[in-house]
Enzyme design. Structure first.
Site, PDB file in Angstrom:
ATOM      1  N   HIS A 173      -8.418  -5.570   7.184  1.00 33.65           N
ATOM      2  CA  HIS A 173      -8.238  -4.533   8.212  1.00 33.65           C
ATOM      3  C   HIS A 173      -8.493  -5.104   9.591  1.00 33.65           C
ATOM      4  O   HIS A 173      -9.606  -5.499   9.906  1.00 33.65           O
ATOM      5  CB  HIS A 173      -9.102  -3.298   7.995  1.00 33.65           C
ATOM      6  CG  HIS A 173      -8.299  -2.053   8.243  1.00 33.65           C
ATOM      7  ND1 HIS A 173      -7.887  -1.682   9.501  1.00 33.65           N
ATOM      8  CD2 HIS A 173      -7.762  -1.146   7.394  1.00 33.65           C
ATOM      9  CE1 HIS A 173      -7.158  -0.592   9.414  1.00 33.65           C
ATOM     10  NE2 HIS A 173      -7.045  -0.247   8.142  1.00 33.65           N
ATOM     11  N   GLU A 189      -2.565  -1.745  -3.254  1.00 33.33           N
ATOM     12  CA  GLU A 189      -3.676  -0.954  -2.734  1.00 33.33           C
ATOM     13  C   GLU A 189      -3.320   0.512  -2.775  1.00 33.33           C
ATOM     14  O   GLU A 189      -2.150   0.864  -2.605  1.00 33.33           O
ATOM     15  CB  GLU A 189      -3.897  -1.228  -1.242  1.00 33.33           C
ATOM     16  CG  GLU A 189      -4.300  -2.585  -0.866  1.00 33.33           C
ATOM     17  CD  GLU A 189      -4.315  -2.712   0.666  1.00 33.33           C
ATOM     18  OE1 GLU A 189      -4.774  -3.762   1.097  1.00 33.33           O
ATOM     19  OE2 GLU A 189      -3.862  -1.803   1.386  1.00 33.33           O
ATOM     20  N   HIS A 204       0.867  -1.188   0.000  1.00 34.16           N
ATOM     21  CA  HIS A 204       0.000   0.000   0.000  1.00 34.16           C
ATOM     22  C   HIS A 204       0.899   1.233   0.000  1.00 34.16           C
ATOM     23  O   HIS A 204       1.164   1.820   1.046  1.00 34.16           O
ATOM     24  CB  HIS A 204      -0.890  -0.033   1.246  1.00 34.16           C
ATOM     25  CG  HIS A 204      -1.980   0.987   1.243  1.00 34.16           C
ATOM     26  ND1 HIS A 204      -3.201   0.776   1.830  1.00 34.16           N
ATOM     27  CD2 HIS A 204      -2.041   2.237   0.724  1.00 34.16           C
ATOM     28  CE1 HIS A 204      -3.958   1.858   1.674  1.00 34.16           C
ATOM     29  NE2 HIS A 204      -3.270   2.750   1.014  1.00 34.16           N
TER      30      HIS A 204
HETATM   31  N1  PXP Z   1      -6.903  -3.443   3.374  1.00 31.68           N
HETATM   32  C1  PXP Z   1      -6.664  -2.129   3.234  1.00 31.68           C
HETATM   33  C2  PXP Z   1      -7.389  -1.386   2.176  1.00 31.68           C
HETATM   34  C3  PXP Z   1      -5.716  -1.478   4.038  1.00 31.68           C
HETATM   35  O1  PXP Z   1      -5.484  -0.165   3.870  1.00 31.68           O
HETATM   36  C4  PXP Z   1      -5.017  -2.210   5.005  1.00 31.68           C
HETATM   37  C5  PXP Z   1      -3.991  -1.542   5.845  1.00 31.68           C
HETATM   38  O2  PXP Z   1      -2.985  -1.019   5.017  1.00 31.68           O
HETATM   39  C6  PXP Z   1      -5.305  -3.588   5.127  1.00 31.68           C
HETATM   40  C7  PXP Z   1      -6.256  -4.173   4.303  1.00 31.68           C
HETATM   41  C8  PXP Z   1      -4.601  -4.451   6.110  1.00 31.68           C
HETATM   42  O3  PXP Z   1      -4.968  -4.071   7.409  1.00 31.68           O
HETATM   43  P1  PXP Z   1      -4.117  -4.573   8.644  1.00 31.68           P
HETATM   44  O4  PXP Z   1      -2.749  -3.971   8.513  1.00 31.68           O
HETATM   45  O5  PXP Z   1      -4.884  -4.058   9.816  1.00 31.68           O
HETATM   46  O6  PXP Z   1      -4.074  -6.065   8.578  1.00 31.68           O
END
Ligand code: PXP
Length: 237
Positions: free
Chosen positions: A190, A70, A43
């Site tokens: 997330h 992402e 990301h």
């Molecule tokens: N999906 C998206 C769109 C995110 O922005 C993130 C965090 O960068 C995640 C998934 C992964 O979340 P986590 O780091 O809490 O596992």
């Protein structure tokens, strides 16, 4: 089957803390795949405080599983994704300064905008996913954007899991049923972790992929990366 895509942003955050190249994000991506991860997620943010744009170019050739990029679809981001051609792009609506993604797309208000961007990625042969909350109208409208998949924003589930897991999952099950009925593939991410992942997987029909970063990389501090990846995989099998 639900694929585990490991988000390696936290490795880059640690690297950036000292300005050198340790820990090495390429090695982390190679190792996650060696230990069984079925995808790698990055990301890149505009300020490059985690994964940098150059990392994304460098990681692409070592991907043997599935590469998911992402981000917020700024023109710079769109150009990079079209250059790199990952398997999947996941669009998130967070502003550049956001600490982490904390909301999904409004697929009604931004339908035309999303349609346009999604078609640009799909013309480049890249599967698209959009980050979204569980509101049924937003899910139905997501189908009109032409996106291949949605990524369910699971923070509200994770927050409420320990209070009442049946209630915490309820809106996600409904959202997944609607997504399935309108032909959208389902990803999620997330705040998924070793406590809440299995129940999510067991209850969400047609869950294709989870992307997990913070908890998995944090667990790896105690368990080692190989054990951490394999423990998450076990929750999904
Ligand atoms: N999906 C998206 C769109 C995110 O922005 C993130 C965090 O960068 C995640 C998934 C992964 O979340 P986590 O780091 O809490 O596992």
């Amino acid at each position: 089957m639900t694929r585990l895509s490991v988000n390696i942003n936290k490795i880059a955050t640690l690297r950036n803390a000292r300005g050198g190249n340790y820990p090495n994000v390429l090695d982390a991506a190679i190792n996650c795949q060696r230990y069984g991860a079925e995808g790698i997620t990055v990301h890149p943010r505009p300020d490059e405080r985690h994964v940098r744009y150059q990392d994304v170019y460098d990681i692409k050739p070592i991907i043997t599983t599935e590469f998911n990029i992402e981000g917020y679809p700024s023109e710079d981001f769109i150009k990079m994704v079209l250059d790199v051609k990952p398997n999947q792009v996941t669009l998130v609506p967070d502003p550049p300064e956001a600490l982490t993604s904390n909301a999904g797309w409004d697929t009604i208000k931004h339908k035309d905008y999303l349609k346009n961007i999604i078609s640009r990625f799909q013309s480049g042969g890249i599967r698209t996913s959009i980050f979204i909350e569980t509101d049924s109208e937003l899910i139905k409208n997501a189908a009109d954007t032409g996106t291949d998949r949605i990524e369910l924003y699971t923070e509200p589930y994770a927050d409420n899991y320990h209070i009442n897991k049946e209630q915490a999952i309820f809106s996600f099950v409904k959202a997944a049923e609607i997504a399935n009925s309108v032909g959208l593939g389902i990803n999620a991410g997330h705040d998924l972790n070793l406590d809440n992942l299995k129940y999510f997987k067991l209850n969400i029909p047609g869950l294709l992929e989870v992307s997990i970063g913070h908890a998995l990389i944090s667990d790896a501090l105690y368990l080692g990366l190989e054990n951490a990846v394999q423990m998450y995989l076990r929750e999904l099998k």
